[in-house]
Design an enzyme around this catalytic site. Structure first.
Site, PDB file in Angstrom:
ATOM      1  N   GLU A 185     -28.142 -11.886  26.412  1.00 12.47           N
ATOM      2  CA  GLU A 185     -29.110 -11.495  27.440  1.00 12.47           C
ATOM      3  C   GLU A 185     -29.218 -12.524  28.560  1.00 12.47           C
ATOM      4  O   GLU A 185     -29.601 -12.186  29.688  1.00 12.47           O
ATOM      5  CB  GLU A 185     -30.491 -11.250  26.824  1.00 12.47           C
ATOM      6  CG  GLU A 185     -31.179 -12.472  26.244  1.00 12.47           C
ATOM      7  CD  GLU A 185     -30.897 -12.700  24.772  1.00 12.47           C
ATOM      8  OE1 GLU A 185     -31.735 -13.320  24.084  1.00 12.47           O
ATOM      9  OE2 GLU A 185     -29.828 -12.269  24.308  1.00 12.47           O
ATOM     10  N   HIS A 241     -26.801 -15.493  22.493  1.00 14.66           N
ATOM     11  CA  HIS A 241     -27.805 -14.736  23.255  1.00 14.66           C
ATOM     12  C   HIS A 241     -27.156 -14.167  24.520  1.00 14.66           C
ATOM     13  O   HIS A 241     -27.233 -14.772  25.597  1.00 14.66           O
ATOM     14  CB  HIS A 241     -28.979 -15.634  23.626  1.00 14.66           C
ATOM     15  CG  HIS A 241     -29.848 -16.008  22.475  1.00 14.66           C
ATOM     16  ND1 HIS A 241     -30.935 -15.272  22.086  1.00 14.66           N
ATOM     17  CD2 HIS A 241     -29.759 -17.045  21.610  1.00 14.66           C
ATOM     18  CE1 HIS A 241     -31.499 -15.835  21.032  1.00 14.66           C
ATOM     19  NE2 HIS A 241     -30.808 -16.912  20.724  1.00 14.66           N
ATOM     20  N   CYS A 259     -28.713 -13.199  17.349  1.00 12.68           N
ATOM     21  CA  CYS A 259     -29.063 -14.474  16.723  1.00 12.68           C
ATOM     22  C   CYS A 259     -29.684 -14.234  15.342  1.00 12.68           C
ATOM     23  O   CYS A 259     -28.972 -13.902  14.406  1.00 12.68           O
ATOM     24  CB  CYS A 259     -29.976 -15.281  17.639  1.00 12.68           C
ATOM     25  SG  CYS A 259     -30.073 -17.031  17.178  1.00 12.68           S
TER      26      CYS A 259
END
Length: 546
Positions: free
Chosen positions: A512, A510, A384
């Site tokens: 994750e 993102h 990001c």
């Protein structure tokens, strides 16, 4: 096999906050899912904010983003990592969201002129939200945030008290987490905090069926018997949640004590024995990795609060599991990089990661970290804001645009290589207005990104307002920046990389949020694999990392 009627497990906490209700709830979900049951989990948060999207990471920690764009509590990340359940905005309700729904109904006249009250209108809205999120699940695990005794929690506790009468005594259990502190001066574990917490819960009208006591040591049988007698709980339903080296050991520990078996018994659930082999394999790789360790530098501005990067930290651990290597995280304050230089703080690490974030503070330190990674050929991963900082650094260092910047940090920059999305220009409200949730990304064939994912199009979760400025796209590509992923509908840059680098990858989304211990995200697996190669290359060249 599926049960005939949905069962509800309500998880509350007492004595102190941060006992681990979220992890306990996720562990229960993992155990029941491994018994063949369809589970979902819900988090009820007492705070008045509509969602955590506008809350400071210093106060709240990470904001977990769901597929449908919900900005939710970080515990939903635990739920997704521990189970196969897919969370949505329906899985997290705050007091603010509940009261907002009630007030909107009142304004529309849906209460037919009645006086709107906490009971029944607010509690009915809470129960309705729980049922809506339950869908077709066999078991719904509902975690109530906060601590019993907090005034903010009372409407939620009253609502879950009523649920037993609404759906039947045989379909509801209450699990209460408490603290068993060890008093060094007395040389013993004290049960009084647990007794008082249960007393407070019973005053509200809830008798817990299960107790899970957080402790840092083994609890003898006679102490559990004492707790059971004073708290009016069956001795077989008193369990401990000990400190574990890895949170992924908790499901195995609770299973060892028989929690899932007892829950199935009390709820009259017919299910298979759990298959926990993959959890045992995960723990083996976490505790006894076959390939040593790597050192990863995370350069950010919330480094003193690791909860702010919870999903990120876990995804890096998952990358280690995928490569059978231990991942040591070295948190570096980006402001210190500005003051002391990247060379001093980053020398010796095997890879560098620049995560997402907001605000101008520390951005020049992040840019310096990117430059160090690019020039020294250290594996780099930008997420990001990390991607945006990589574009700024490349524009300055390779294109020669020394004043290049993001409009977020310098409104007067002559080279806004990162700019505000067109859809964001007139946005004034801060909550829930970013580019949120899952968007498509088309990957360029022949790139590292395409190789890592092994597919042409992917779906990833976003949370940002700023994008790479397409006006500079051609110049960046001509200078060697590879646009390896882009949004097919909006033609926005989603991924970048460098071809002449061992691992230099940036993504606007993102990743994750989609990583699990038993299904590590490919970008993190590839990143840790690159760090492992860097470590081995350094060792061969006589450079030993700390």
């Amino acid at each position: 096999m599926r049960s005939k009627k949905t069962k509800f497990i309500f998880v509350t906490g007492g004595v102190v906050s941060s006992l681990g209700k979220g992890l306990a709830s996720a562990s229960i979900g993992a155990l029941l899912e491994n018994r063949g049951l369809a589970v979902t989990l819900i988090k009820l948060d007492p705070y008045i904010n509509v969602d955590p999207g506008t809350m400071s990471p210093f106060q709240h920690g990470e904001v977990f983003v769901t597929e449908d764009g919900g900005e939710t509590d970080m515990d939903l990340g635990h739920y997704e990592r521990f189970t196969n359940a897919r969370m949505s905005r329906l899985n997290n309700f705050t007091s603010g969201r509940i009261y907002h729904a009630v007030i909107m109904k009142e304004r529309r006249g849906e209460y037919l002129g009645k006086t709107v009250q906490v009971i029944p209108h607010v509690t009915d809205e809470i129960k309705s939200s729980i049922r809506q999120a339950a869908q077709d699940a066999d078991v719904v695990i509902v975690e109530v945030g906060g601590t019993v005794g907090d005034i903010e929690s009372l409407p939620f506790l009253e609502a879950i008290r009523q649920m037993r009468y609404d759906v039947g005594n045989e379909n509801v259990v209450y699990v209460h987490l408490t603290l068993l502190p060890y008093i060094g001066a007395a040389g013993e574990v004290k049960t009084k905090p647990t007794q008082h917490s249960v007393m407070k819960l019973r005053e509200i009208g809830i008798q817990p069926d299960f107790l899970v006591c957080r402790t840092d040591r083994e609890v003898p049988r006679e102490l559990k018997d004492k707790i059971a007698m004073f708290c009016n709980v069956d001795t077989r339903s008193v369990f401990t949640s000990p400190d574990v080296r890895s949170t992924y050991e908790l499901p195995l520990e609770l299973h060892r004590q028989g929690l899932d078996e007892r829950l199935a018994e009390v709820l009259n659930i017919w299910s298979r024995a759990p298959h926990l082999e993959r959890w045992e394999n995960i723990i083996r790789k976490v505790y006894e990795p076959a390939r040593g360790q790597v050192r990863i530098a995370i350069v950010g501005k919330y480094v003193n609060l690791t909860e702010s990067y919870k999903s990120l930290n876990e995804a890096l651990l998952h990358g280690g599991i995928a490569n059978d290597v231990k991942v040591n995280l070295h948190f570096v304050d980006s402001q210190e990089v500005e003051e002391q230089g990247a060379e001093k703080l980053l020398a010796g690490v095997d890879a560098i990661l620049v995560p997402g974030g907001f605000g101008v503070r520390g951005t020049e330190g992040k840019i310096a970290a990117v430059r160090y990674a690019r020039e020294k050929k250290v594996p780099f991963f930008g997420i990001c804001l990390g991607l945006q900082m990589a574009v700024v650094e490349f524009s300055r260092g390779v294109l020669g645009l020394t004043s290049a910047n993001s409009l977020e940090f310098n409104e007067h920059t002559p080279h806004p290589v990162v700019t505000l999305m067109e859809s964001q220009v007139k946005v004034q409200d801060k909550g829930g207005t970013m580019r949120l949730g899952s968007y498509a990304c088309a990957l360029k064939p022949g790139t590292l990104a395409h190789q890592l994912y092994g597919q042409d199009t992917i779906q990833e979760r976003h949370r940002h307002r700023y994008e790479v400025n397409n006006a500079y796209r051609s110049k960046l590509q001509e200078a060697g920046l590879v646009i390896s992923g882009s949004n097919p509908e909006l033609n926005l840059v989603e991924m970048i990389e460098l071809a002449d680098h061992p691992y230099f990858v940036g993504c606007q989304f993102h990743p994750e949020f989609k990583s699990k211990p038993f299904a590590p995200h490919p970008l993190f697996s590839g990143f840790i694999r690159a760090a492992l190669a860097q470590r081995d290359a350094n060792a061969a060249a006589g450079k030993v990392t700390e």
